[in-house]
Motif scaffolding. Sequence first.
Motif, short mmCIF file in Angstrom:
data_model
loop_
_atom_site.label_atom_id
_atom_site.label_comp_id
_atom_site.label_asym_id
_atom_site.label_seq_id
_atom_site.Cartn_x
_atom_site.Cartn_y
_atom_site.Cartn_z
N THR A 70 0.84 -1.20 0.00
CA THR A 70 0.00 0.00 0.00
C THR A 70 0.87 1.24 0.00
OG1 THR A 70 -1.82 -1.13 1.15
CG2 THR A 70 -1.78 1.29 1.25
N LEU A 71 1.92 1.24 0.83
CA LEU A 71 2.83 2.38 0.87
C LEU A 71 3.58 2.53 -0.46
CD1 LEU A 71 3.69 4.65 2.70
CD2 LEU A 71 5.49 3.17 3.63
N THR A 72 3.94 1.40 -1.07
CA THR A 72 4.59 1.46 -2.37
C THR A 72 3.64 2.01 -3.43
OG1 THR A 72 5.88 -0.51 -1.76
CG2 THR A 72 5.91 0.13 -4.06
N SER A 73 2.36 1.64 -3.33
CA SER A 73 1.36 2.16 -4.27
C SER A 73 1.21 3.66 -4.11
CB SER A 73 0.01 1.46 -4.05
OG SER A 73 0.12 0.06 -4.22
N ILE A 74 1.23 4.14 -2.86
CA ILE A 74 1.17 5.59 -2.61
C ILE A 74 2.38 6.27 -3.23
CG2 ILE A 74 1.24 7.37 -0.83
CD1 ILE A 74 -0.38 5.50 0.97
N LEU A 75 3.54 5.64 -3.10
CA LEU A 75 4.77 6.19 -3.67
C LEU A 75 4.65 6.33 -5.19
CD1 LEU A 75 7.59 7.11 -2.74
CD2 LEU A 75 8.39 4.77 -3.11
N ILE A 76 3.94 5.41 -5.81
CA ILE A 76 3.75 5.45 -7.27
C ILE A 76 2.82 6.59 -7.67
CG2 ILE A 76 2.72 4.22 -9.23
CD1 ILE A 76 3.60 1.60 -7.86
N PHE A 77 1.70 6.72 -6.98
CA PHE A 77 0.64 7.61 -7.45
C PHE A 77 0.66 9.01 -6.85
CE2 PHE A 77 -1.32 3.34 -8.08
CZ PHE A 77 -1.52 3.42 -9.45
N ASP A 78 1.24 9.19 -5.66
CA ASP A 78 1.13 10.48 -4.97
C ASP A 78 2.15 11.48 -5.56
OD1 ASP A 78 -0.31 11.48 -2.28
OD2 ASP A 78 1.64 12.46 -2.48
N ARG A 79 1.75 12.11 -6.64
CA ARG A 79 2.62 13.07 -7.33
C ARG A 79 1.78 14.20 -7.90
NH1 ARG A 79 6.36 10.77 -9.61
NH2 ARG A 79 6.20 8.83 -8.40
N SER A 80 2.43 15.34 -8.08
CA SER A 80 1.69 16.56 -8.44
C SER A 80 1.01 16.47 -9.80
CB SER A 80 2.65 17.76 -8.42
OG SER A 80 3.77 17.53 -9.27
N ASP A 81 1.52 15.62 -10.69
CA ASP A 81 0.93 15.51 -12.03
C ASP A 81 0.09 14.25 -12.21
OD1 ASP A 81 2.99 13.71 -11.92
OD2 ASP A 81 3.90 14.29 -13.83
N ILE A 82 -0.45 13.71 -11.11
CA ILE A 82 -1.19 12.45 -11.18
C ILE A 82 -2.44 12.58 -12.04
CG2 ILE A 82 -2.54 12.88 -9.09
CD1 ILE A 82 -1.18 9.50 -10.45
#
Length: 456
Positions: free
Chosen positions: A139-151
């Motif tokens: 779950t934390l790795t998934s957040i690392l993937i998606f939590d970005r300013s240009d999502i």
Amino acid sequence: MLNFLLVVAVAVWFVLLYPLARHRLETRMGPLNGPLAVPFALTTIFALLPLVFNVPRDDGNAVLEQGLTASNHALIVMTGLTGLYLIARIAVDRRVLLVAFSMPYLPFTLMILVNGLSTAWSIVPSYTVYRTVELAIFTLTSILIFDRSDIERRLANLFALFTVAWLVATTPIILDNFAHGVVFSSAKHNLMPYLCAAHAFLVIFDDRIPHRRAHLLLAFVGFVIAGSAASTASLIAAAPGLMVASRHRRLRLLGYTAFTVYLIVFVVLMVGLSAFPALLDVVSVVLQKPPEELADATGRGTFWPVFIEATKDRFVGAGYAAGDRFIQLLIPTTALAETLARDAVFISSSHNMVLSAWAGTGLIGLGLCAMVLGTALRWGMKLDRPGRRLIATCVFFLILNGMTTPGIFQDWNINVLTFVGLLAYARIGALRRAPVGAATPVPAATAFGLPVAASA
């Protein structure tokens, strides 16, 4: 009496105490904007590894009696490698850990913590511990993937990349079924339809996404190849989703009412489709499924009563994941084996999101289920019209499809990956649209009421 007190305690927590505790637990920070390639590769390999390397089991208790298989060891190694990568990232930037306590991730993070606590009463504690650690890591790795300013711009591309990876991994299965004339569900996968549907809804609702036709075609191909009767029927979630996304209060109420009515009809047809022979025949032809399989909800109508009977007195569940995976330890399944004409019964999942939450952590799990989905819907309403439509429709689709799949409450799976992507989309979109002067401290984030800065 004990069960009554438990019901009261759970109600008091969710209604009175959680809103107060949330303000102390919640962290506030801007987009994480972490590395993408490595976490995406690790997550994709872990998610798709069982498709290309899996040692099958014939007995539900085999893992307890015979130990782990080579494929089990491979998944544990991937979990360990991903965990080490996260530790390295957290050492560089503490926000990687703290972002999980940001809204709208916080309720899901609390659910993971409760899952870990359920080890104390789990029927297989070691299994609950591993599945909780696995869920937390990915779950934390998934957040690392998606939590970005240009999502908002990149989400469609990320969904597309994962769909392509899945299609490549299942190509031999797809080609074999094509050769036998099977197109729909030629590589049936209970979890991929949610990702493909979310991908399609995203590009349908938001006309700002480039290459929309290519994205929509890929999402359609993935959905058809992975789909099932339940996932196809869940597409109607778009109708109430569009109404709930409206700014007009009466239309929103109508949307919630329409969804509730359809959910009831959905469940009734799912367990009683055989009562409508004409409809059963039409669905059988369209979905290329035998009528007998559809009439019994692909076996779910047979083993759901087993789950309900086994867990009806366990108000705090039988331990996260273990309650689903080892139902044979809670109730004799001899009668079910005789009904199915089998020597043994191997039920690895209830194939129902609500039953999974109940079997794992009982009333607490049901409360967390409502809180996680409700928070996602509430944050979706902070977005512009395409965003509101996307989140509302995808939450409703998840609920409908979750009536016949593990959903997001049994273990980490592709549904969780998709759901986290949607939460990130809602979080970043809400931050971007926050009024000027609102508390969105990107340079100096806050955690538990204290200032937090990224480590050097």
